[in-house]
Enzyme design. Structure first.
Site, PDB file in Angstrom:
ATOM      1  CB  ALA A  26      40.141  21.636  25.480  1.00  0.00           C
ATOM      2  CB  VAL A  28      43.769  27.113  21.874  1.00  0.00           C
ATOM      3  CG1 VAL A  28      44.943  28.077  21.992  1.00  0.00           C
ATOM      4  CG2 VAL A  28      42.827  27.534  20.752  1.00  0.00           C
ATOM      5  NE  ARG A  29      44.691  28.200  27.816  1.00  0.00           N
ATOM      6  CZ  ARG A  29      44.292  28.876  28.864  1.00  0.00           C
ATOM      7  NH1 ARG A  29      44.017  28.258  29.988  1.00  0.00           N
ATOM      8  NH2 ARG A  29      44.187  30.194  28.804  1.00  0.00           N
ATOM      9  CG  ASN A 107      23.335  15.150  11.973  1.00  0.00           C
ATOM     10  OD1 ASN A 107      23.512  14.597  10.905  1.00  0.00           O
ATOM     11  ND2 ASN A 107      22.874  14.552  13.055  1.00  0.00           N
ATOM     12  CB  THR A 130      24.664  19.491  18.478  1.00  0.00           C
ATOM     13  OG1 THR A 130      23.223  19.550  18.428  1.00  0.00           O
ATOM     14  CG2 THR A 130      25.052  18.029  18.550  1.00  0.00           C
ATOM     15  CG  ASP A 132      19.672  19.079  18.304  1.00  0.00           C
ATOM     16  OD1 ASP A 132      19.079  19.851  19.088  1.00  0.00           O
ATOM     17  OD2 ASP A 132      19.840  19.326  17.100  1.00  0.00           O
ATOM     18  N   GLY A 190       9.379  16.082  35.882  1.00  0.00           N
ATOM     19  CA  GLY A 190       8.188  15.358  36.340  1.00  0.00           C
ATOM     20  C   GLY A 190       6.977  15.596  35.457  1.00  0.00           C
TER      21      GLY A 190
HETATM   22  O1  F6P Z   1      20.707  21.719  16.254  1.00  0.00           O
HETATM   23  C1  F6P Z   1      20.453  22.594  17.299  1.00  0.00           C
HETATM   24  C2  F6P Z   1      19.116  23.266  17.111  1.00  0.00           C
HETATM   25  O2  F6P Z   1      18.914  24.153  18.189  1.00  0.00           O
HETATM   26  C3  F6P Z   1      17.919  22.327  16.948  1.00  0.00           C
HETATM   27  O3  F6P Z   1      17.470  21.808  18.158  1.00  0.00           O
HETATM   28  C4  F6P Z   1      16.941  23.232  16.263  1.00  0.00           C
HETATM   29  O4  F6P Z   1      16.014  22.475  15.497  1.00  0.00           O
HETATM   30  C5  F6P Z   1      17.805  24.055  15.367  1.00  0.00           C
HETATM   31  O5  F6P Z   1      19.115  24.016  15.915  1.00  0.00           O
HETATM   32  C6  F6P Z   1      17.393  25.496  15.214  1.00  0.00           C
HETATM   33  O6  F6P Z   1      18.291  26.107  14.347  1.00  0.00           O
HETATM   34  P1  F6P Z   1      18.359  27.661  14.067  1.00  0.00           P
HETATM   35  O7  F6P Z   1      18.870  28.323  15.305  1.00  0.00           O
HETATM   36  O8  F6P Z   1      19.296  27.793  12.920  1.00  0.00           O
HETATM   37  O9  F6P Z   1      16.964  28.088  13.762  1.00  0.00           O
END
Ligand code: F6P
Length: 327
Positions: A26, A28-29, A107, A130, A132, A190
């Site tokens: 997205a 690049v285009r 982050n 990410t 997370d 569940g």
């Molecule tokens: O931030 C993504 C993540 O997968 C986290 O959930 C996990 O704690 C971390 O990265 C693992 O990092 P790595 O692959 O560098 O061990």
């Protein structure tokens, strides 16, 4: 439109997430549509420091929207945390006449981007990528939906064998310090109980929940444990529970990096496309030092510092609902 922006660089950094390729496409285009030249930086900040940039044309990002991982590769860069590393990176960007960057990551990526865009005069806009989902300023991050679908698929399989053997399974999911993956995986699969770092858990309460379940003739159970639990991971928690309540034969499964791979879900492809598009439009509009997110279906721009420091908590109503539905 800001006249100065002619050349854009895009990179992916930190842990990879399904949908990063859709975001790169997205970017690049959208840039090409606006007559900007785009360079792809390999391996995130590491590649920036090493001057590892190459021109990305519209066709270079064809046939990648459905692919997991990142065609640009990724890395966690210790060198970029140092002033010397960032200076070398800046010089490399100047050598390629880069006027602005799009950073796709989480982050750590935005922590680096925040420092860099305050030190140097190259605008950076971020796309939250990410699994997370721990960034403030967006309802969802790219990769989160695919990760929970993968985790739920895995728990469905564990559930089959747990049911057959009347076993208690502790399943550990990723999320670093946040419980979004655990909460959503738990609800979607569940689970009998969900342990997330945002809510203080205690082994006695957990044992009580399992005891009640056993009294109600629950023959097996699955407990989802977010990594980052104060007691440790699923293995440590399983040991403690087993000591206090040995009614079930107990097993542990750690889903691990499976959650990071695979073809992105439809939601992630659409989200990544919108955010990549939005990032380039933000740069053209003169924005910098911010992350593009979507809140209530609207594009929002959040300063990097807020995206990484403000708390984004899992919805308390969902936590309550999960407990009720697990009776
Ligand atoms: O931030 C993504 C993540 O997968 C986290 O959930 C996990 O704690 C971390 O990265 C693992 O990092 P790595 O692959 O560098 O061990």
């Amino acid at each position: 439109m800001s006249n100065e922006i002619k050349r854009l660089a895009v990179f992916t950094s930190g842990g990879d997430a399904p949908g990063m390729n859709a975001a790169v496409r997205a970017v690049v285009r959208t840039a090409a549509f606006n007559d900007l030249h785009v360079y792809g930086i390999t391996r995130g900040y590491e590649g920036m420091i090493d001057g590892d940039l190459k021109r990305l044309e519209v066709r270079d990002v064809g046939n990648i929207i459905h692919r997991g991982g990142t065609i640009l590769k990724t890395a966690r860069s210790k060198r970029f945390m140092t002033p010397e590393g960032r200076k070398t990176a800046y010089e490399a960007l100047l050598a390629f006449d880069i006027d602005a960057c799009v950073a796709i990551g989480g982050n750590g990526t935005f922590t680096g981007a925040d420092v860099f865009s305050k030190e140097y005069d190259i605008p950076i806009v971020g796309v939250p990528g990410t699994i997370d989902n721990d960034l403030y300023g967006t309802d969802a991050t790219v990769g989160f939906d695919t990760a929970i679908n993968t985790a739920i698929e895995a728990v469905d399989k564990i559930r089959d064998t747990a049911d057959s053997h009347n076993r208690l399974f502790f399943v550990e999911v990723m999320g670093r310090n946040s419980g979004f993956i655990a909460l959503n995986t738990g609800i979607g699969s569940g689970a009998g109980c969900i342990l997330i770092p945002e809510i203080d858990s205690n082994i006695d309460e957990l044992v009580e929940v399992l005891r009640k379940g056993a009294r109600r003739k629950k023959l097996f159970s699955v407990v989802i444990v977010a990594e980052g639990n104060k007691y440790g991971g699923a293995t440590e928690i399983a040991e403690r529970v087993q000591e206090a309540f040995d009614h079930y034969d107990t097993k542990v499964a750690i889903i691990g990096h499976l959650q990071r791979g695979g073809s992105p879900s439809a939601l992630d492809r659409v989200l990544a496309s919108r955010l990549g598009f939005g990032a380039v439009e933000a740069i053209i509009a003169g924005k910098s030092n911010c992350m593009v997110g979507i809140i209530n279906n609207k594009i929002k721009h959040t300063p990097f510092v807020d995206a990484i420091t403000k708390n984004k908590h899992p919805n308390k109503d969902l936590v309550r609902m999960a407990e009720i539905l697990a009776i």
